[in-house]
Design a protein around this motif. Structure first.
Motif, PDB file in Angstrom:
ATOM      1  N   GLY A  13      81.836  78.085  28.268  1.00 17.33           N
ATOM      2  CA  GLY A  13      81.160  78.465  27.036  1.00 17.33           C
ATOM      3  C   GLY A  13      81.542  77.566  25.876  1.00 17.33           C
ATOM      4  N   PHE A  14      82.819  77.174  25.800  1.00 17.38           N
ATOM      5  CA  PHE A  14      83.277  76.303  24.721  1.00 17.38           C
ATOM      6  C   PHE A  14      82.612  74.938  24.818  1.00 17.38           C
ATOM      7  CE2 PHE A  14      86.094  73.360  22.575  1.00 17.38           C
ATOM      8  CZ  PHE A  14      86.463  74.050  21.428  1.00 17.38           C
ATOM      9  N   PHE A  15      82.563  74.380  26.031  1.00 15.84           N
ATOM     10  CA  PHE A  15      81.968  73.058  26.211  1.00 15.84           C
ATOM     11  C   PHE A  15      80.465  73.096  25.947  1.00 15.84           C
ATOM     12  CE2 PHE A  15      85.822  72.493  28.897  1.00 15.84           C
ATOM     13  CZ  PHE A  15      86.368  71.416  28.205  1.00 15.84           C
ATOM     14  N   VAL A  16      79.797  74.188  26.352  1.00 18.06           N
ATOM     15  CA  VAL A  16      78.358  74.296  26.113  1.00 18.06           C
ATOM     16  C   VAL A  16      78.079  74.412  24.621  1.00 18.06           C
ATOM     17  CG1 VAL A  16      76.336  75.768  26.459  1.00 18.06           C
ATOM     18  CG2 VAL A  16      77.841  75.267  28.373  1.00 18.06           C
ATOM     19  N   ALA A  17      78.847  75.238  23.900  1.00 18.29           N
ATOM     20  CA  ALA A  17      78.644  75.390  22.457  1.00 18.29           C
ATOM     21  C   ALA A  17      78.848  74.064  21.736  1.00 18.29           C
ATOM     22  CB  ALA A  17      79.593  76.449  21.902  1.00 18.29           C
ATOM     23  N   ARG A  18      79.876  73.322  22.149  1.00 18.76           N
ATOM     24  CA  ARG A  18      80.122  72.022  21.515  1.00 18.76           C
ATOM     25  C   ARG A  18      79.010  71.030  21.857  1.00 18.76           C
ATOM     26  NH1 ARG A  18      85.856  69.304  22.543  1.00 18.76           N
ATOM     27  NH2 ARG A  18      84.924  68.937  24.602  1.00 18.76           N
ATOM     28  N   ALA A  19      78.512  71.085  23.114  1.00 17.90           N
ATOM     29  CA  ALA A  19      77.430  70.182  23.510  1.00 17.90           C
ATOM     30  C   ALA A  19      76.150  70.496  22.739  1.00 17.90           C
ATOM     31  CB  ALA A  19      77.187  70.282  25.011  1.00 17.90           C
ATOM     32  N   ILE A  20      75.876  71.796  22.512  1.00 17.51           N
ATOM     33  CA  ILE A  20      74.696  72.175  21.730  1.00 17.51           C
ATOM     34  C   ILE A  20      74.803  71.617  20.317  1.00 17.51           C
ATOM     35  CG2 ILE A  20      73.530  74.140  20.638  1.00 17.51           C
ATOM     36  CD1 ILE A  20      74.107  75.734  23.181  1.00 17.51           C
ATOM     37  N   ARG A  21      75.993  71.712  19.744  1.00 22.33           N
ATOM     38  CA  ARG A  21      76.220  71.274  18.366  1.00 22.33           C
ATOM     39  C   ARG A  21      76.195  69.758  18.229  1.00 22.33           C
ATOM     40  NH1 ARG A  21      78.398  73.439  13.772  1.00 22.33           N
ATOM     41  NH2 ARG A  21      79.732  72.136  12.472  1.00 22.33           N
ATOM     42  N   GLU A  22      76.814  69.062  19.185  1.00 15.92           N
ATOM     43  CA  GLU A  22      77.021  67.623  19.042  1.00 15.92           C
ATOM     44  C   GLU A  22      76.016  66.768  19.810  1.00 15.92           C
ATOM     45  OE1 GLU A  22      81.050  66.860  20.139  1.00 15.92           O
ATOM     46  OE2 GLU A  22      81.889  68.143  18.562  1.00 15.92           O
ATOM     47  N   GLU A  23      75.348  67.345  20.833  1.00 16.40           N
ATOM     48  CA  GLU A  23      74.465  66.531  21.666  1.00 16.40           C
ATOM     49  C   GLU A  23      73.040  67.088  21.732  1.00 16.40           C
ATOM     50  OE1 GLU A  23      76.137  65.738  25.522  1.00 16.40           O
ATOM     51  OE2 GLU A  23      78.182  65.769  24.749  1.00 16.40           O
ATOM     52  N   TYR A  24      72.893  68.317  22.255  1.00 13.89           N
ATOM     53  CA  TYR A  24      71.565  68.813  22.578  1.00 13.89           C
ATOM     54  C   TYR A  24      70.671  68.935  21.335  1.00 13.89           C
ATOM     55  CZ  TYR A  24      73.906  70.112  26.940  1.00 13.89           C
ATOM     56  OH  TYR A  24      74.628  70.091  28.106  1.00 13.89           O
ATOM     57  N   ALA A  25      71.170  69.583  20.280  1.00 10.29           N
ATOM     58  CA  ALA A  25      70.352  69.757  19.072  1.00 10.29           C
ATOM     59  C   ALA A  25      70.072  68.420  18.383  1.00 10.29           C
ATOM     60  CB  ALA A  25      71.030  70.739  18.117  1.00 10.29           C
ATOM     61  N   PRO A  26      71.095  67.561  18.152  1.00  9.50           N
ATOM     62  CA  PRO A  26      70.792  66.256  17.535  1.00  9.50           C
ATOM     63  C   PRO A  26      69.819  65.413  18.353  1.00  9.50           C
ATOM     64  CG  PRO A  26      73.139  66.717  17.397  1.00  9.50           C
ATOM     65  CD  PRO A  26      72.549  67.763  18.284  1.00  9.50           C
ATOM     66  N   GLU A  27      69.945  65.450  19.683  1.00 10.94           N
ATOM     67  CA  GLU A  27      69.042  64.655  20.523  1.00 10.94           C
ATOM     68  C   GLU A  27      67.605  65.163  20.420  1.00 10.94           C
ATOM     69  OE1 GLU A  27      70.683  64.743  24.427  1.00 10.94           O
ATOM     70  OE2 GLU A  27      72.349  63.385  23.933  1.00 10.94           O
ATOM     71  N   ALA A  28      67.428  66.491  20.365  1.00 10.78           N
ATOM     72  CA  ALA A  28      66.083  67.048  20.214  1.00 10.78           C
ATOM     73  C   ALA A  28      65.465  66.607  18.893  1.00 10.78           C
ATOM     74  CB  ALA A  28      66.136  68.574  20.292  1.00 10.78           C
ATOM     75  N   VAL A  29      66.257  66.639  17.820  1.00  8.17           N
ATOM     76  CA  VAL A  29      65.750  66.238  16.511  1.00  8.17           C
ATOM     77  C   VAL A  29      65.428  64.745  16.494  1.00  8.17           C
ATOM     78  CG1 VAL A  29      66.322  66.024  14.069  1.00  8.17           C
ATOM     79  CG2 VAL A  29      66.972  68.081  15.319  1.00  8.17           C
ATOM     80  N   GLN A  30      66.302  63.932  17.049  1.00  6.47           N
ATOM     81  CA  GLN A  30      66.069  62.495  17.059  1.00  6.47           C
ATOM     82  C   GLN A  30      64.827  62.131  17.864  1.00  6.47           C
ATOM     83  OE1 GLN A  30      69.845  61.147  18.493  1.00  6.47           O
ATOM     84  NE2 GLN A  30      70.875  61.445  16.530  1.00  6.47           N
ATOM     85  N   ALA A  31      64.582  62.851  18.979  1.00  5.33           N
ATOM     86  CA  ALA A  31      63.379  62.602  19.766  1.00  5.33           C
ATOM     87  C   ALA A  31      62.131  62.932  18.945  1.00  5.33           C
ATOM     88  CB  ALA A  31      63.408  63.433  21.047  1.00  5.33           C
ATOM     89  N   TYR A  32      62.185  64.006  18.160  1.00  8.51           N
ATOM     90  CA  TYR A  32      61.052  64.353  17.306  1.00  8.51           C
ATOM     91  C   TYR A  32      60.832  63.291  16.231  1.00  8.51           C
ATOM     92  CZ  TYR A  32      58.486  66.601  13.524  1.00  8.51           C
ATOM     93  OH  TYR A  32      57.589  66.866  12.525  1.00  8.51           O
ATOM     94  N   LEU A  33      61.918  62.807  15.636  1.00  5.65           N
ATOM     95  CA  LEU A  33      61.800  61.836  14.544  1.00  5.65           C
ATOM     96  C   LEU A  33      61.247  60.494  15.014  1.00  5.65           C
ATOM     97  CD1 LEU A  33      65.090  62.567  12.556  1.00  5.65           C
ATOM     98  CD2 LEU A  33      62.744  63.256  11.982  1.00  5.65           C
ATOM     99  N   LYS A  34      61.282  60.245  16.332  1.00  5.21           N
ATOM    100  CA  LYS A  34      60.726  58.998  16.866  1.00  5.21           C
ATOM    101  C   LYS A  34      59.209  59.055  17.022  1.00  5.21           C
ATOM    102  CE  LYS A  34      64.909  57.708  19.424  1.00  5.21           C
ATOM    103  NZ  LYS A  34      65.508  57.496  20.763  1.00  5.21           N
TER     104      LYS A  34
END
Length: 295
Positions: free
Chosen positions: A196-217
């Motif tokens: 759970g800790f690793f998933v929460a950190r991945a959501i914060r640092e990887e999954y959400a930023p990557e989704a936003v960056q894909a949209y901004l492209k």
């Protein structure tokens, strides 16, 4: 009704496709728009008049589900679709589904009893409060909402990015708060090495930023209007992905509550066993005077 003779069976086949089209349209992200609901109703009306007299009944059932999913929540963004759905309900009743009046009447009473029009205004103040909390948490001093760059974390740069839809930014505000809450809870419970800790950190640092960056492209002129898949625009897909991440973080927080609650229950059982036994051991015996024994 129009009699088509030998071709009548084709109407019933087309009616089955009309049901699927209606469901796909009204329950899609664009189902909040009046034009989408009206467009989905056009083949229903035409095919009913051509001979598919049974068609209004399943469509009326789906319309009840539409009202339930759109009205019993922050319905402000779906106001146009709901108004069109009311008109569609009247049309369906005229086409034969007169029974629709009764569930809609009681659903309307329930809607009014649960808040009614106020539901359309509840989400915005909550989101504004969460945005206002971000700079306050980072600096210790309440600052205007216009300065979210003071917030900490990898999601902070996106919170004031005007290229993102307002709904996506509100979801990112919530993600920024929820992921930080989840990580703090798990750290306090000594669960930093858990999934759970690793998933929460991945959501914060990887999954959400990557989704936003894909949209901004995406091309700016088409990001919010061009259909990418299943009738969804880039903005709709981004919102859908951020909502999935929010659900995931909420599940982690709920799991943290269960874990902490179990520890609290275990400690409570220990205290009851420990002090219930101590109460027996420390109970002072009643001394009977010798004179009373002689008597």
């Amino acid at each position: 009704m129009i009699d088509l003779g030998p071709l009548a069976w084709m109407v019933h086949v087309a009616a089955a496709f009309a049901i699927a089209f209606f469901a796909q349209s009204v329950f899609s992200p664009k189902g909040r728009e009046a034009r989408v609901v009206i467009r989905a109703m056009i083949p229903v009306v035409i095919l009913t008049l051509l001979g598919a007299g049974w068609l209004p009944h399943p469509v009326a059932g789906m319309l009840i589900g539409y009202f339930g999913s759109r009205a019993f929540g922050p319905w402000g963004s779906a106001r146009g679709g709901l108004l069109a759905a009311v008109i569609a309900a009247v049309v369906l009743m005229q086409l034969g589904a007169s029974w629709l009046l009764f569930p809609l009447f009681f659903m309307g009473l329930g809607w009014l009893a649960s808040g009614g029009p106020a539901r359309g205004r509840r989400r915005a103040p909550k989101v504004q409060a969460e945005v206002a909390e971000l700079p306050a948490q980072a600096t210790g001093t309440p600052l205007p909402v216009a300065a979210p760059s003071a917030a900490e974390g990898p999601l902070a740069p996106f919170l004031a990015d005007a290229r993102l839809p307002a709904q996506a930014r509100a979801q990112l505000v919530a993600l920024n708060l929820r992921t930080q809450e989840a990580l703090s809870l798990l750290k306090d419970q000594g669960l930093e090495g858990t999934e759970g800790f690793f998933v929460a950190r991945a959501i914060r640092e990887e999954y959400a930023p990557e989704a936003v960056q894909a949209y901004l492209k995406l091309p700016r002129s088409l990001a919010d209007t061009g259909v990418i898949q299943d009738g969804k625009t880039g903005a709709a897909l981004l919102s859908e992905q951020l909502e999935l991440l929010l659900d995931g973080v909420q599940d982690i927080i709920a799991g943290s509550l269960q874990s902490g609650g179990q520890a609290l229950l275990t400690h409570g059982r220990f205290l009851r066993e420990r002090f219930a036994k101590a109460e027996q051991d420390l109970r002072v015996p009643v001394m009977i005077p010798a004179a009373d024994k002689v008597k």
